[in-house]
Design a protein around this motif. Structure first.
Motif, PDB file in Angstrom:
ATOM      1  N   ASN A 236       0.848  -1.192   0.000  1.00 23.20           N
ATOM      2  CA  ASN A 236       0.000   0.000   0.000  1.00 23.20           C
ATOM      3  C   ASN A 236       0.885   1.244   0.000  1.00 23.20           C
ATOM      4  O   ASN A 236       2.125   1.151  -0.047  1.00 23.20           O
ATOM      5  CB  ASN A 236      -0.952  -0.008   1.203  1.00 23.20           C
ATOM      6  CG  ASN A 236      -0.196  -0.123   2.525  1.00 23.20           C
ATOM      7  OD1 ASN A 236       0.905   0.411   2.689  1.00 23.20           O
ATOM      8  ND2 ASN A 236      -0.794  -0.825   3.494  1.00 23.20           N
ATOM      9  N   GLY A 237       0.240   2.405   0.056  1.00 20.05           N
ATOM     10  CA  GLY A 237       0.988   3.651   0.007  1.00 20.05           C
ATOM     11  C   GLY A 237       2.029   3.776   1.099  1.00 20.05           C
ATOM     12  O   GLY A 237       3.155   4.240   0.861  1.00 20.05           O
ATOM     13  N   LEU A 238       1.668   3.379   2.310  1.00 21.81           N
ATOM     14  CA  LEU A 238       2.614   3.478   3.429  1.00 21.81           C
ATOM     15  C   LEU A 238       3.821   2.564   3.219  1.00 21.81           C
ATOM     16  O   LEU A 238       4.951   2.923   3.582  1.00 21.81           O
ATOM     17  CB  LEU A 238       1.906   3.120   4.732  1.00 21.81           C
ATOM     18  CG  LEU A 238       0.903   4.144   5.265  1.00 21.81           C
ATOM     19  CD1 LEU A 238       0.220   3.614   6.520  1.00 21.81           C
ATOM     20  CD2 LEU A 238       1.604   5.471   5.557  1.00 21.81           C
ATOM     21  N   ASP A 239       3.590   1.393   2.637  1.00 20.47           N
ATOM     22  CA  ASP A 239       4.698   0.479   2.357  1.00 20.47           C
ATOM     23  C   ASP A 239       5.697   1.122   1.402  1.00 20.47           C
ATOM     24  O   ASP A 239       6.916   1.042   1.602  1.00 20.47           O
ATOM     25  CB  ASP A 239       4.180  -0.828   1.742  1.00 20.47           C
ATOM     26  CG  ASP A 239       3.337  -1.640   2.710  1.00 20.47           C
ATOM     27  OD1 ASP A 239       3.678  -1.660   3.912  1.00 20.47           O
ATOM     28  OD2 ASP A 239       2.346  -2.244   2.272  1.00 20.47           O
TER      29      ASP A 239
ATOM     30  N   MET B  90      10.837   3.960   0.198  1.00 19.13           N
ATOM     31  CA  MET B  90      11.546   5.114  -0.366  1.00 19.13           C
ATOM     32  C   MET B  90      12.383   5.832   0.685  1.00 19.13           C
ATOM     33  O   MET B  90      13.485   6.303   0.395  1.00 19.13           O
ATOM     34  CB  MET B  90      10.545   6.072  -1.006  1.00 19.13           C
ATOM     35  CG  MET B  90       9.806   5.495  -2.209  1.00 19.13           C
ATOM     36  SD  MET B  90      10.925   4.897  -3.494  1.00 19.13           S
ATOM     37  CE  MET B  90      11.642   6.434  -4.061  1.00 19.13           C
ATOM     38  N   ILE B  91      11.859   5.933   1.915  1.00 19.66           N
ATOM     39  CA  ILE B  91      12.624   6.577   2.987  1.00 19.66           C
ATOM     40  C   ILE B  91      13.916   5.797   3.254  1.00 19.66           C
ATOM     41  O   ILE B  91      14.999   6.370   3.407  1.00 19.66           O
ATOM     42  CB  ILE B  91      11.780   6.673   4.273  1.00 19.66           C
ATOM     43  CG1 ILE B  91      10.653   7.692   4.082  1.00 19.66           C
ATOM     44  CG2 ILE B  91      12.649   7.045   5.470  1.00 19.66           C
ATOM     45  CD1 ILE B  91       9.666   7.743   5.242  1.00 19.66           C
ATOM     46  N   LYS B  92      13.804   4.471   3.283  1.00 23.84           N
ATOM     47  CA  LYS B  92      14.983   3.645   3.537  1.00 23.84           C
ATOM     48  C   LYS B  92      16.003   3.774   2.408  1.00 23.84           C
ATOM     49  O   LYS B  92      17.216   3.740   2.632  1.00 23.84           O
ATOM     50  CB  LYS B  92      14.562   2.181   3.699  1.00 23.84           C
ATOM     51  CG  LYS B  92      15.680   1.276   4.174  1.00 23.84           C
ATOM     52  CD  LYS B  92      15.161  -0.103   4.536  1.00 23.84           C
ATOM     53  CE  LYS B  92      16.297  -0.956   5.091  1.00 23.84           C
ATOM     54  NZ  LYS B  92      15.832  -2.319   5.474  1.00 23.84           N
ATOM     55  N   MET B  93      15.501   3.916   1.175  1.00 20.67           N
ATOM     56  CA  MET B  93      16.393   3.989   0.014  1.00 20.67           C
ATOM     57  C   MET B  93      16.863   5.400  -0.295  1.00 20.67           C
ATOM     58  O   MET B  93      17.647   5.596  -1.233  1.00 20.67           O
ATOM     59  CB  MET B  93      15.662   3.438  -1.221  1.00 20.67           C
ATOM     60  CG  MET B  93      15.457   1.941  -1.210  1.00 20.67           C
ATOM     61  SD  MET B  93      14.523   1.405  -2.671  1.00 20.67           S
ATOM     62  CE  MET B  93      15.522   2.088  -4.005  1.00 20.67           C
TER      63      MET B  93
END
Length: 502
Positions: free
Chosen positions: A153-156, A161-164
């Motif tokens: 989902n969007g949160l996933d 993206m935050i991690k990358m």
């Protein structure tokens, strides 16, 4: 998981890593699972073989997910491939490259790599610095394993993206150039050649840098025992859960009734019915042979027809069994061969050898396997395969050329080569039914825009594809993860919470 008082039945085609993974997670989630495999042993292309007392590994060079705590390591442990009893061997360098008595090491440690490259080519300081910064940034990248992309989902996606985030600016640049184009930025011809020996030169540069980053982070080691041992451990896990495997059982057709897959026909005419059918077999064989090309979307049509933008990778593996300890030499070395070696349709002026003396579990006594791979032209080998005498003579010619080069580079091998084995693209076809003789899926090239293949086919229910052909460029990590994901999808359809545990 029951339907009408009986456990729901899941048939899996292929006992490669993806098929075994699907079988394991199927059992963990309450399905009655059966795997049908054309070969006599598990693993598919994750394999090795013995010849005259020598073991030749046919798959793993390094395994992503060997670092304890990484997302992929958790999956390897869930399927039994890795545990605390399996020793992981991490090398100080990926390989060495030698030319004119100068040797370059592609070190795993970033600062060692930086210092070594600067000694060789100080005028490349800017390029070396960019490479090292990119490696450090890409260390944060991990294969998403918890959920399939189509289940996110969007949160996933935001979390991913935050991690990358540290890697994004490098990925956007490296994705637009090939390995060859990236290497040509360096002024030193020696560094250029070193950087184009690890990954095929037409792959995206991202593949090169991310691979180095994986080893730099300690997440790309060698599991002691090699490929076949790993496959056997996964097979043991599956069978311990009550799963059944039927070897020497080649699937000819997938049975469909209306828009629903209901089972399989074996080559011997036997029919097997199930509630769900999952194919982890070769993608082309599944779609075009077992399903007669009836269920293709535009993405799949493009991937299987546009060989220019979506090439596959195949090779000739020449394996030498030598009565000699090669431990004093780098475990993986590439050499310049000015005279070239005729590998079939083209000449190669670089050759790489890999020995396995670092893993004492593979062979007893003073014995070593020395293995090389040559990029191959599938059509060239297929044509020669039609003439068995010609095919055999070409194999013998290449084997002799490789033996001469090996004895030149390793003088102690003189009169000590006891066994020679040659596996061509047609070997992969014979044993694994591999399309184009490929041992990985489509290459990630700058010109190709590969879309994720969910495994669900248009117009067909109760059927899923899984395996490396659904998540290019393929390899063992994608095989094990997509096997997990396909059971997530089935659990979702059955309104059941997916569980990765016993």
């Amino acid at each position: 998981m029951k339907q009408g008082g009986e456990f729901m039945k899941l048939i899996v085609i292929g006992a490669g890593i993806a098929g075994l993974s699907a079988g394991i997670y199927g059992r963990l989630n309450g399905f009655d699972t059966e795997i049908y495999e054309m070969h006599t042993q598990p693993g598919g292309e994750c394999t090795g073989w013995k010849r005259n007392g020598y073991y030749f590994d046919g798959c793993i060079h390094w395994l992503l997910g060997t670092k304890r705590g990484s997302s992929l390591n958790k999956v390897w442990r869930e399927v039994g491939a890795l545990d605390d009893t399996v020793k992981i061997i991490n090398h100080d360098f990926f390989y060495s490259y030698e030319e004119d008595e100068t040797r370059v090491f592609l070190y795993s440690d970033v600062e060692s790599l930086r210092g070594h490259f600067m000694e060789i080519s100080p005028e490349d300081g800017d390029n070396i610095d960019y490479l090292c910064r990119a490696i450090e940034a890409l260390k944060c990248m991990e294969m998403p394993t918890r959920k399939a992309f189509d289940r996110m989902n969007g949160l996933d996606y935001v979390g991913m993206m935050i991690k990358m985030f540290p890697a994004i600016k490098y990925l956007s640049r490296l994705d637009r150039m090939s390995v060859k184009e990236f290497a040509e930025r360096f002024r030193s011809p020696l560094l250029q050649k070193t950087l184009t020996t690890l990954i095929p030169s037409y792959f995206k540069a991202t593949a090169l840098v991310s691979t180095i980053a994986s080893m730099a982070s300690g997440d790309a080691g060698w599991p002691e025992g090699g490929s076949l041992s790993l496959a056997r451990r996964v097979e043991k896990k599956y069978e311990s859960l009550g799963g059944k495997i039927f070897y020497k059982s080649r699937v000819k057709k997938i049975i469909t009734q209306g828009e629903k897959a209901t089972g399989i026909f074996l080559e011997d005419g036997t029919e097997r019915l199930a509630d769900y059918v999952v194919s982890s077999a070769d993608g082309h064989a599944t779609l075009f042979d077992m399903l007669d090309g009836r269920y293709l979307d535009d993405n799949l049509k493009t991937l299987y027809s546009d060989r220019k933008n979506y090439p596959t990778y195949t090779s000739v593996q020449v394996s030498l069994g030598v009565r000699c300890d090669l431990s004093k030499h780098p475990h993986a070395s590439f050499f310049n061969v000015p005279s070239g070696i005729d590998g079939g349709s083209k000449k190669y002026h670089h050759i790489g050898f890999r020995h396995y003396c670092f893993d004492k579990t593979l062979m007893a006594g003073e014995k070593s396997a020395l293995i090389t791979h040559l990029n191959a032209d599938f059509d060239w080998w297929k044509e020669r395969y039609e003439n068995k005498e010609l095919y055999r003579s070409e194999k013998e010619r290449i084997a002799e050329d490789v033996k001469i080069i090996a004895q030149t580079r390793y003088p102690e091998l003189k009169d000590r080569i006891e066994t020679v084995d040659v596996a061509t693209p047609m070997t992969y076809v014979r044993y694994c039914n591999a399309w184009q003789g490929a041992w990985m899926a489509w290459a990630n090239t700058p010109s190709g825009r590969i879309k994720f293949v969910s495994g669900k086919l248009p117009g067909l229910t109760n059927f899923f594809l899984t395996g490396q052909w659904t998540l290019p460029p393929g390899g063992l990590p994608t095989a094990v993860v997509t096997g997990r994901w396909v059971i997530q999808r089935i659990c979702h359809l059955e309104k059941k919470k997916f569980s990765p545990d016993n």
